[in-house]
Design a protein around this motif. Structure first.
Motif, mmCIF file in Angstrom:
data_model
loop_
_atom_site.group_PDB
_atom_site.id
_atom_site.type_symbol
_atom_site.label_atom_id
_atom_site.label_comp_id
_atom_site.label_asym_id
_atom_site.label_seq_id
_atom_site.Cartn_x
_atom_site.Cartn_y
_atom_site.Cartn_z
ATOM 1 N N ARG A 1 21.395 70.182 -12.657
ATOM 2 C CA ARG A 1 22.717 69.099 -12.495
ATOM 3 C C ARG A 1 22.511 67.973 -13.257
ATOM 4 O O ARG A 1 21.355 67.278 -13.781
ATOM 5 N N LEU B 1 23.792 59.878 -18.616
ATOM 6 C CA LEU B 1 23.639 60.620 -17.278
ATOM 7 C C LEU B 1 22.286 61.070 -17.047
ATOM 8 O O LEU B 1 21.368 60.973 -17.717
ATOM 9 N N PHE C 1 24.083 64.027 -13.055
ATOM 10 C CA PHE C 1 25.053 63.176 -12.145
ATOM 11 C C PHE C 1 25.091 61.648 -12.863
ATOM 12 O O PHE C 1 24.202 61.386 -13.680
ATOM 13 N N ASP C 2 26.028 61.119 -12.172
ATOM 14 C CA ASP C 2 26.007 59.657 -12.463
ATOM 15 C C ASP C 2 25.376 58.758 -11.479
ATOM 16 O O ASP C 2 25.683 58.917 -10.532
ATOM 17 N N VAL D 1 27.269 60.491 -8.497
ATOM 18 C CA VAL D 1 28.241 61.595 -8.481
ATOM 19 C C VAL D 1 27.879 62.732 -9.543
ATOM 20 O O VAL D 1 27.668 62.528 -10.691
ATOM 21 N N VAL D 2 28.051 63.920 -8.915
ATOM 22 C CA VAL D 2 27.667 64.959 -9.822
ATOM 23 C C VAL D 2 28.735 65.258 -10.942
ATOM 24 O O VAL D 2 29.950 65.603 -10.496
ATOM 25 N N ARG D 3 28.459 65.613 -12.007
ATOM 26 C CA ARG D 3 29.462 65.751 -13.166
ATOM 27 C C ARG D 3 29.145 67.128 -13.604
ATOM 28 O O ARG D 3 30.456 67.655 -14.061
ATOM 29 N N GLN D 4 28.214 67.799 -13.332
ATOM 30 C CA GLN D 4 28.300 69.368 -13.883
ATOM 31 C C GLN D 4 27.130 69.958 -13.262
ATOM 32 O O GLN D 4 25.972 69.208 -13.084
ATOM 33 N N THR D 5 27.147 71.214 -12.958
ATOM 34 C CA THR D 5 25.970 72.105 -12.730
ATOM 35 C C THR D 5 25.894 73.366 -13.542
ATOM 36 O O THR D 5 27.069 73.956 -13.692
#
Length: 255
Positions: free
Chosen positions: A192, A176, A194-195, A204-208
């Motif tokens: 953040r 990531l 993201f992929d 594509v945001v995976r985690q914040t």
């Protein structure tokens, strides 16, 4: 490497524990410039690969100026000259040199007729994708473009932006990219993940994560840079105090 705005850069060699000067860049480097380090591409010479640049790191620096012709260049480690009297087959020793590159084409919506009245916006974020591609986006323009380091060419990537400010760091052990949100747009200091597996598709945001509490009134977030320490660890923020102190020099105040 330390790159002052109007002076020669200085490079520190960790293995040799020595400091050496580097030639002046083509344009001044501001403190908010975006820099990305990546391995140099392999070059073919006489039907075989030339190994001078193989495995050598290159430093790409992007200015945040609005549409300047001189806003993007790369610092290479390669043979730049030839010994007099020996011909081109006896090149001089390799050293660092700057090479200007075409600026990122970050345009706003086109108006009719085409290419007239388009505004050029400054880059807000960048990331390395698949070792040979640099993705650059502008939050103000709402668009992204991609630079092929092997071909030296830009192409439009799409009407989307990277979900961060400055450089997005890739963590290979996690697969990531990581970046921090713009300090002025997001005071909660979000980190953040993201992929960005393709420079042609929106990330594509995976985690914040809200990785810091709000700062007290006398402090503000300044020039947020993300440093990848490996093993999923990062250093993400620098601060400055906005409390002013009087100065005896011409009555100016300093931060």
């Amino acid at each position: 490497m330390f790159v002052p705005c109007y002076d020669n850069p200085v490079m520190y060699d960790v293995d040799k524990e020595s400091v050496a000067g580097v030639p002046l860049p083509s344009f001044p480097k501001q403190s908010d410039s975006i820099s990305l380090s990546m391995a140099g591409p392999r070059r073919r010479v006489h039907r075989r690969y030339h190994n001078d640049d193989d495995g050598q790191q290159q430093l790409y620096v992007i200015s945040r100026g609005n549409g300047d012709d001189d806003s993007f260049e790369v610092l290479n480690y390669r043979r730049t000259g030839f010994f007099p009297g020996y011909g081109q087959s006896h090149a001089g020793p390799p050293w660092w040199s700057w090479k200007p590159l075409p600026s990122p084409p970050l345009y706003g919506p086109a108006v009719y007729p085409p290419d007239i009245g388009r505004k050029v916006f400054s880059p807000s974020a960048a990331a390395v994708v698949h070792d040979t591609m640099i993705c650059v986006s502008s939050m103000d323009a709402g668009t992204a473009c991609a630079f092929n380091t092997a071909k030296g060419e830009w192409r439009q990537a799409g009407g989307w932006v990277l979900p961060c400010d400055g450089v997005a760091e890739y963590a290979p052990e996690l697969g990531l990219w990581f970046g921090v949100e713009h300090a002025n747009r997001k005071p909660d200091h979000c980190l953040r993940a993201f992929d960005l597996s393709s420079s042609s598709s929106p990330p594509v945001v995976r985690q914040t994560w809200s990785y810091l509490d709000r700062l007290p009134g006398e402090w503000l977030t300044s020039q947020r840079h993300l440093v990848n320490l490996g093993a999923g660890k990062f250093i993400a923020t620098s601060f400055q105090s906005i409390e002013r102190h009087p100065s005896s020099w011409w009555g100016y105040h300093s931060d």
